[in-house]
Design a protein around this motif. Sequence first.
Motif, PDB file in Angstrom:
ATOM      1  N   ALA A 123      -9.816   6.313   5.712  1.00  0.00           N
ATOM      2  CA  ALA A 123     -10.096   5.131   6.195  1.00  0.00           C
ATOM      3  C   ALA A 123     -11.690   3.955   6.330  1.00  0.00           C
ATOM      4  N   ALA A 124     -10.911   2.815   7.081  1.00  0.00           N
ATOM      5  CA  ALA A 124     -12.420   1.902   6.941  1.00  0.00           C
ATOM      6  C   ALA A 124     -13.758   2.520   7.624  1.00  0.00           C
ATOM      7  N   ASP A 125     -15.047   2.403   6.900  1.00  0.00           N
ATOM      8  CA  ASP A 125     -16.085   2.179   7.900  1.00  0.00           C
ATOM      9  C   ASP A 125     -16.160   4.206   8.851  1.00  0.00           C
TER      10      ASP A 125
ATOM     11  N   LYS B  48      15.200 -10.023  -9.910  1.00  0.00           N
ATOM     12  CA  LYS B  48      16.090 -10.270 -11.132  1.00  0.00           C
ATOM     13  C   LYS B  48      16.541  -8.555 -10.851  1.00  0.00           C
ATOM     14  N   ARG B  49      15.919  -7.662 -10.260  1.00  0.00           N
ATOM     15  CA  ARG B  49      16.224  -6.146 -10.002  1.00  0.00           C
ATOM     16  C   ARG B  49      16.775  -6.381  -8.672  1.00  0.00           C
ATOM     17  N   GLY B  50      17.019  -7.408  -8.018  1.00  0.00           N
ATOM     18  CA  GLY B  50      17.760  -7.165  -6.665  1.00  0.00           C
ATOM     19  C   GLY B  50      16.905  -6.900  -5.631  1.00  0.00           C
ATOM     20  N   ILE B  51      15.458  -6.795  -5.618  1.00  0.00           N
ATOM     21  CA  ILE B  51      14.816  -6.347  -4.948  1.00  0.00           C
ATOM     22  C   ILE B  51      14.937  -7.224  -3.113  1.00  0.00           C
ATOM     23  N   LYS B  52      15.299  -7.421  -1.883  1.00  0.00           N
ATOM     24  CA  LYS B  52      15.605  -7.675  -0.976  1.00  0.00           C
ATOM     25  C   LYS B  52      14.839  -8.079   0.037  1.00  0.00           C
ATOM     26  N   GLY B  53      13.819  -7.940   0.168  1.00  0.00           N
ATOM     27  CA  GLY B  53      12.650  -8.865   0.767  1.00  0.00           C
ATOM     28  C   GLY B  53      10.855  -8.026  -0.662  1.00  0.00           C
ATOM     29  N   LEU B  54      10.128  -9.463   0.258  1.00  0.00           N
ATOM     30  CA  LEU B  54       9.026  -9.353  -0.648  1.00  0.00           C
ATOM     31  C   LEU B  54       7.878  -9.149   0.600  1.00  0.00           C
ATOM     32  N   PHE B  55       7.928  -8.221   0.535  1.00  0.00           N
ATOM     33  CA  PHE B  55       6.750  -8.281   1.997  1.00  0.00           C
ATOM     34  C   PHE B  55       5.003  -8.364   1.313  1.00  0.00           C
ATOM     35  N   ILE B  56       4.256 -10.485   1.282  1.00  0.00           N
ATOM     36  CA  ILE B  56       3.120 -10.083   0.879  1.00  0.00           C
ATOM     37  C   ILE B  56       2.190  -9.703   1.762  1.00  0.00           C
ATOM     38  N   THR B  57       1.420  -8.935   1.027  1.00  0.00           N
ATOM     39  CA  THR B  57      -0.198  -7.937   2.321  1.00  0.00           C
ATOM     40  C   THR B  57      -0.746  -9.053   2.131  1.00  0.00           C
ATOM     41  N   VAL B  58      -1.615  -9.672   3.457  1.00  0.00           N
ATOM     42  CA  VAL B  58      -2.356 -10.696   3.776  1.00  0.00           C
ATOM     43  C   VAL B  58      -3.394 -10.290   4.391  1.00  0.00           C
ATOM     44  N   ASP B  59      -4.260  -8.775   3.819  1.00  0.00           N
ATOM     45  CA  ASP B  59      -4.760  -8.013   4.484  1.00  0.00           C
ATOM     46  C   ASP B  59      -6.099  -7.563   3.922  1.00  0.00           C
ATOM     47  N   ALA B  60      -5.910  -8.063   3.090  1.00  0.00           N
ATOM     48  CA  ALA B  60      -6.895  -7.122   1.746  1.00  0.00           C
ATOM     49  C   ALA B  60      -8.026  -8.380   1.400  1.00  0.00           C
ATOM     50  N   PRO B  61      -8.448  -9.844   1.474  1.00  0.00           N
ATOM     51  CA  PRO B  61      -9.081 -10.717   0.443  1.00  0.00           C
ATOM     52  C   PRO B  61     -10.183  -9.371  -0.109  1.00  0.00           C
TER      53      PRO B  61
ATOM     54  N   SER C 151      -0.248  -5.285  11.341  1.00  0.00           N
ATOM     55  CA  SER C 151      -0.163  -3.583  10.927  1.00  0.00           C
ATOM     56  C   SER C 151      -2.263  -4.005  10.172  1.00  0.00           C
ATOM     57  N   ASN C 152      -2.927  -2.574  11.157  1.00  0.00           N
ATOM     58  CA  ASN C 152      -4.058  -2.427  10.498  1.00  0.00           C
ATOM     59  C   ASN C 152      -4.700  -2.676   9.187  1.00  0.00           C
ATOM     60  N   HIS C 153      -3.053  -1.773   7.917  1.00  0.00           N
ATOM     61  CA  HIS C 153      -3.307  -1.223   6.571  1.00  0.00           C
ATOM     62  C   HIS C 153      -4.055  -0.276   6.995  1.00  0.00           C
ATOM     63  N   GLY C 154      -2.994   0.767   7.835  1.00  0.00           N
ATOM     64  CA  GLY C 154      -3.776   1.967   8.287  1.00  0.00           C
ATOM     65  C   GLY C 154      -4.956   2.526   8.188  1.00  0.00           C
ATOM     66  N   GLY C 155      -5.650   0.910   8.766  1.00  0.00           N
ATOM     67  CA  GLY C 155      -6.822   1.584   9.290  1.00  0.00           C
ATOM     68  C   GLY C 155      -8.062   1.629   8.327  1.00  0.00           C
ATOM     69  N   ARG C 156      -7.303   0.887   7.335  1.00  0.00           N
ATOM     70  CA  ARG C 156      -8.111   1.156   5.496  1.00  0.00           C
ATOM     71  C   ARG C 156      -9.086   0.304   5.540  1.00  0.00           C
ATOM     72  N   GLN C 157      -9.255  -0.892   6.492  1.00  0.00           N
ATOM     73  CA  GLN C 157      -9.735  -2.209   5.812  1.00  0.00           C
ATOM     74  C   GLN C 157     -10.443  -2.733   6.866  1.00  0.00           C
ATOM     75  N   LEU C 158     -10.513  -3.263   7.907  1.00  0.00           N
ATOM     76  CA  LEU C 158     -11.164  -4.002   9.045  1.00  0.00           C
ATOM     77  C   LEU C 158     -11.513  -2.888   9.913  1.00  0.00           C
ATOM     78  N   ASP C 159     -12.477  -1.991  10.367  1.00  0.00           N
ATOM     79  CA  ASP C 159     -12.609  -1.075  11.036  1.00  0.00           C
ATOM     80  C   ASP C 159     -12.850  -1.867  12.335  1.00  0.00           C
TER      81      ASP C 159
END
Length: 385
Positions: free
Chosen positions: A30-32, A146-159, A247-255
């Motif tokens: 995890a971060a820091d 096309k393959r039938g995925i039902k939701g697109l979760f765009i990750t926004v905490d990891a620039p 979410s805090n990305h499992g504590g792996r991004q911004l401590d």
Amino acid sequence: PLDEILNLHDFEAIARQVMAEKAWAYYSSAADDEITNRENHAAYHRPRILRDVTKVDWSTTILGHKSSMPLYITATALGKLGHPDGEMILTRAAAKHGVIQMIPTLASCSFDEIVDAAQPGQVQFFQLYVNKDRNITKRLVQHAEKRGIKGLFITVDAPQLGRREKDMRMKFEAEDPSEVSKTGSKGVDRSQGAARAISSFIDPGLNWNDLKWFKDITAMPLILKGVQCWEDALEAYDLNLAGVVLSNHGGRQLDFARSGIEILVEVVEKLKEKRGLTFPNEQFQLFVDGGVRRATDVLKAVALGATAVGVGRPFLYAYSSYGPEGMDKALQILHDEFEMNLRLLGAPTIRDVVPEMVDASNIHSHLVAVPGDRLYDSNYESMQH
Ligand code: HOC
């Protein structure tokens, strides 16, 4: 032995002993100073009594799709570091236990392998890291739809990648069989851990204006993964997105990022004040992930307004230690915990788990972590290898 595993924490303890050092370093890092990773959330249950709980039902719907529990398997990268079958173990377990799997962009198995491993009608979501080359992202998104995925979760905490020192002390070899399937990461620096090797394609320029483009290229529900304050949740609502993952990305991004459940309390309060919204809400769904180990963690979030909660690391530890049986056991433990805890809460169904069943009055009092604690130790311990 597997029959001595009683809860999801046990899988972590076993995984620490049996996993390859490099895989353990990547999954657990995890971060820091890893403060966020161990953050406590001070929410306690207020159960009701004398309700007929002979029969209890913990099933629910997530983005309109049935789920046997109010949780989903969230996206985690590099599934083959822990087991040669990687993410496909999660797919099969999800089918068996009636839960939804979120497929990661940075999976070790290819996207199509994971979709092909699903049963007919099995619901899957897709977690997206947005590529600097938008044509690649467009192709990926449209293929997922096309393959039938039902939701697109765009990750926004990891620039940018968080600094995971445990992982950075490891080398990520070019010939790793667990290497992510298609990241466009050719020619990147492999000298400092798995995360650094796989993350260079991600676009730090992603911004609010891009969301209109996503709406143009796909009809899948769009959810932002990694929202950490009410202002951004409100913006997502105003853009007519389908929801946000707090979410805090499992504590792996911004401590020092706050826990998902703490953010949830703030978001529910402010979206009611600003837009008159109440939660759970079909049109704009709130999800939480990070630090979930028990059904009580899930039920607290559900009581406070979340539709469902994402679980990541415990499942990696379960299958890395015991293969598919470990994953099966992990989900069975959660089913058992839901059954018992709904009874003890006095809530026959998930709809009966209401805000009054949680005392969140101390949710904003933060635990102060001190050097010398368990997580500092585990980070320094990795220096010796
Ligand atoms: C800046 C990109 O989600 C992890 C994965 C992959 C991280 C990529 C971050 O290790 O947390």
